[in-house]
Design an enzyme around this catalytic site. Structure first.
Site, PDB file in Angstrom:
ATOM      1  N   GLY A   1     -60.325 -36.973  11.488  1.00 25.57           N
ATOM      2  CA  GLY A   1     -59.976 -36.768  10.080  1.00 25.57           C
ATOM      3  C   GLY A   1     -58.864 -35.733   9.971  1.00 25.57           C
ATOM      4  N   ASN A   2     -58.813 -35.121   8.818  1.00 22.93           N
ATOM      5  CA  ASN A   2     -57.753 -34.153   8.519  1.00 22.93           C
ATOM      6  C   ASN A   2     -57.644 -33.046   9.577  1.00 22.93           C
ATOM      7  OD1 ASN A   2     -57.336 -31.313   7.053  1.00 22.93           O
ATOM      8  ND2 ASN A   2     -55.993 -32.814   6.113  1.00 22.93           N
TER       9      ASN A   2
ATOM     10  N   LYS B   1     -70.750 -23.800  -1.955  1.00 17.58           N
ATOM     11  CA  LYS B   1     -70.501 -25.158  -1.461  1.00 17.58           C
ATOM     12  C   LYS B   1     -71.069 -26.145  -2.452  1.00 17.58           C
ATOM     13  CE  LYS B   1     -68.715 -26.989   2.332  1.00 17.58           C
ATOM     14  NZ  LYS B   1     -67.740 -26.343   3.212  1.00 17.58           N
TER      15      LYS B   1
ATOM     16  N   GLY C   1     -64.101 -36.736  16.062  1.00 25.11           N
ATOM     17  CA  GLY C   1     -63.633 -36.972  14.695  1.00 25.11           C
ATOM     18  C   GLY C   1     -62.124 -37.057  14.686  1.00 25.11           C
TER      19      GLY C   1
HETATM   20  N1  GLU Z   1     -63.997 -27.063   2.900  1.00 23.02           N
HETATM   21  C1  GLU Z   1     -63.279 -26.093   3.649  1.00 23.02           C
HETATM   22  C2  GLU Z   1     -64.224 -25.242   4.473  1.00 23.02           C
HETATM   23  O1  GLU Z   1     -65.314 -25.647   4.824  1.00 23.02           O
HETATM   24  C3  GLU Z   1     -62.331 -25.291   2.780  1.00 23.02           C
HETATM   25  C4  GLU Z   1     -62.991 -24.525   1.686  1.00 23.02           C
HETATM   26  C5  GLU Z   1     -62.023 -23.922   0.692  1.00 23.02           C
HETATM   27  O2  GLU Z   1     -60.824 -24.082   0.849  1.00 23.02           O
HETATM   28  O3  GLU Z   1     -62.510 -23.302  -0.236  1.00 23.02           O
HETATM   29  O4  GLU Z   1     -63.900 -24.151   4.856  1.00 23.02           O
END
Ligand code: GLU
Length: 428
Positions: free
Chosen positions: A220-221, A106, A218
Site C-alpha cells: 500500500g501507500n 484513532k 503489504g
Molecule cells: N494514520 C497514520 C498513523 O497511524 C497517520 C495519523 C495522522 O496523520 O494523524 O500514524
C-alpha cells in the site's frame, strides 16, 4: 488452533511492562493504560440500491495532555473497539516520541470499501462526521487517513464538518488533497519516513544501503513510497506481498535482482492488490501465501496490519534478517517480540518507524492554520530532520541503558506524557 490476539491487550501489556520499569504510581498507570474518552456511533447510509445500511463507527481519544488528539480513521471489515483503542494509545506514544504537540486518537468504521461505491463511501464519511462533529475539531481531535482511507475521504469529512459548524476549518483534518489545504509530501511521508529512520539504523549497524536487500509485507501507500526511496538510495527491493480480497489470500512477489517499484505500483489497485499476471509477465516470481516472512533479506518491513508476526511464524524469519522496521501499527505480538529480542534482531518499533505520517500531518496543520504552504523539499527536509533527531535520541538511550529499542521508545514517550499529565495537575 492458532491463538488469537487482541491488539488492546498487546498495547496494555507493552505499557504495563514499561510502567513497571519506570516505577509509575497506580493513578498514573490507570490514567494512561486506557483511553480518556471513546465514542461508539451508528451511521445510517443510503445505499445506491435504495436500501439503508447501518454501519458501526468509533472514535477513541486516548490522551490529549500534550495537545489535541491526533490519529487516522480506518475502514476495515474486521475493525473492533479494542483495535481502535490500541491504535489510539500507540498514537499518543508516537506523537510524544517525535515530540510534536499532539495527543493520541484513532477512528474506525466496520465496513469493506471493496464493496462500496464512491457515492456510498462519501455518505459514510459524512455520516461518521455528523455523529462526531461535536466532539472533534482543530483544537480537540484531528483525524487523518489510515487503512483504506485517503485524501478524497478526508475532504468529504472536512466538507461535512465545515457545513455543520458554518465556517472554514482546514485544521480539522489532515491528509487533505493538494490545493485543498493538503501538504506537499504528505502522501509520501510515512513511507519516506520509514527509510529516513532505516538509513540511520543501517549506519549504526555498519550496513551499506547499496548492499542491502529489503522485503515489505503489504504494498500500500507505506511500502510503495518506502520502496521507491530505498531503491533511489541504492538498495534492492527483493520482495513485497499483497492481500487479494477476491482470492482471500496473500501473495508474495519476488525478483532476485530487485523489483522496479514504480512499475509494480502501476499494476496495483488502490487497495494495494498487485495484478499477478502482469507481474509474472514482467519476470517477477509470484508465490502464494505469506512467504514474505521467510525471505532471505537484510531488512523486513511489516507494513500491512497488526498482529502479523506471531509465535506461529516468527521462526520462519530468515537468519539473514538483521533489521525489522515496523511500518504498520502493532505488527508484532508481545510473545513474538520476545523471540525477536532473544535472536538479537535490531527492531525499530512501529511508533517510531511509521511516525513520518503524523509528523507531516502536524506540518500540514501548521500550514493550514497559517494559510501559507511550503515547498515539497522544505517539507521533506523538516520531516527528515525531525525523524532523524527522534531516532538518534532513541538509539542513544537504548545504547546507554542497554534497552531493547521498543522499550527505550516507550520510556521516552511515556515519560513525556507523564510530565504533561503531572504539569497539568491531573495526577500528582
Ligand atoms: N494514520 C497514520 C498513523 O497511524 C497517520 C495519523 C495522522 O496523520 O494523524 O500514524
Amino acid at each position: 488452533m492458532e491463538k488469537s490476539y487482541n491488539p488492546y491487550d498487546n498495547a496494555q501489556a507493552q505499557f504495563d511492562g514499561v510502567a513497571e520499569l519506570l516505577g509509575l504510581d497506580e493513578g498514573t498507570r490507570d490514567l494512561l493504560r486506557q483511553p480518556l474518552r471513546e465514542y461508539h456511533v451508528l451511521i445510517p447510509v443510503h445505499m445506491d440500491d435504495g436500501s439503508t445500511k447501518v454501519f458501526k463507527g468509533f472514535r477513541v481519544q486516548h490522551n490529549d495532555a500534550r495537545g489535541p488528539a491526533k490519529g487516522g480513521i480506518r475502514f476495515h471489515p474486521h475493525e473492533t473497539a479494542d483495535t481502535v483503542r490500541a491504535l489510539s494509545m500507540w498514537m499518543t506514544w508516537k506523537c510524544a516520541l517525535v515530540d510534536i504537540p499532539l495527543g493520541g486518537g484513532k477512528g474506525g468504521v466496520i465496513c469493506d470499501p471493496h464493496h462500496l461505491s464512491e457515492a456510498e463511501q462519501e455518505r459514510l464519511c459524512r455520516g461518521w462526521v455528523r455523529q462526531l462533529a461535536k466532539v472533534m475539531g482543530p483544537s480537540l481531535d484531528v483525524p487523518a487517513p489510515d487503512v483504506m482511507t485517503s485524501a478524497k475521504h478526508m475532504l468529504w469529512m472536512l466538507d461535512e464538518f465545515e457545513t455543520i459548524h458554518g465556517g472554514r476549518y482546514p485544521g480539522f483534518i489532515t491528509g487533505k488533497p493538494i490545493g485543498m489545504g493538503g501538504s506537499l509530501g504528505r502522501t509520501e511521508a510515512t513511507g519516506y519516513g520509514v527509510i529516513y529512520i532505516l538509513r540511520q539504523a543501517l549506519k549504526d549497524l555498519g550496513i551499506g544501503i547499496e548492499d542491502a536487500t529489503i522485503c515489505f509485507q503489504g504494498f500500500g501507500n507505506v511500502a510503495q513510497y518506502a520502496g521507491r526511496l530505498f531503491t533511489e538510495l541504492g538498495g534492492t527491493v527483493l520482495a513485497v506481498s499483497c492481500w487479494d480480497n477476491n482470492a482471500h489470500q496473500a501473495f508474495t512477489f519476488r525478483k532476485k535482482d530487485g523489483i522496479d517499484v514504480d512499475k509494480l505500483a502501476a499494476i496495483t489497485s488502490a487497495y494495494g492488490t498487485v495484478d499477478r499476471e502482469k507481474a509474472q509477465a514482467d519476470g517477477i516470481e509470484v508465490l502464494p501465501g505469506e512467504e514474505w516472512i521467510s525471505q532471505e533479506v537484510d531488512i523486513l518491513v511489516p507494513s500491512a496490519l497488526e498482529n502479523q508476526i506471531t509465535p506461529a511464524n516468527v521462526d520462519k524469519i530468515s537468519k539473514t534478517v538483521k533489521v525489522i522496521a515496523e511500518g504498520a501499527n502493532g505488527p508484532t505480538t508481545p510473545d513474538a517480540d520476545e523471540i525477536i529480542k532473544g535472536r538479537g534482531i535490531f527492531l525499530i518499533p512501529d511508533f517510531l518507524t511509521n511516525s513520518g505520517g503524523v509528523t507531516c500531518s502536524y506540518f500540514e496543520q501548521v500550514q493550514s492554520n497559517t494559510n501559507f504552504f511550503w515547498e515539497k523539499d522544505e517539507v521533506l527536509e523538516k520531516l527528515d530532520s525531525k525523524l532523524t533527531h527522534a531516532y538518534r535520541s532513541l538509539y542513544s538511550l537504548a545504547e546507554r541503558k542497554n534497552l531493547y529499542m521498543r522499550d527505550a521508545a516507550y520510556v521516552i514517550a511515556i515519560n513525556r506524557v507523564v510530565d504533561a499529565v503531572r504539569m497539568r495537575g491531573w495526577v500528582r
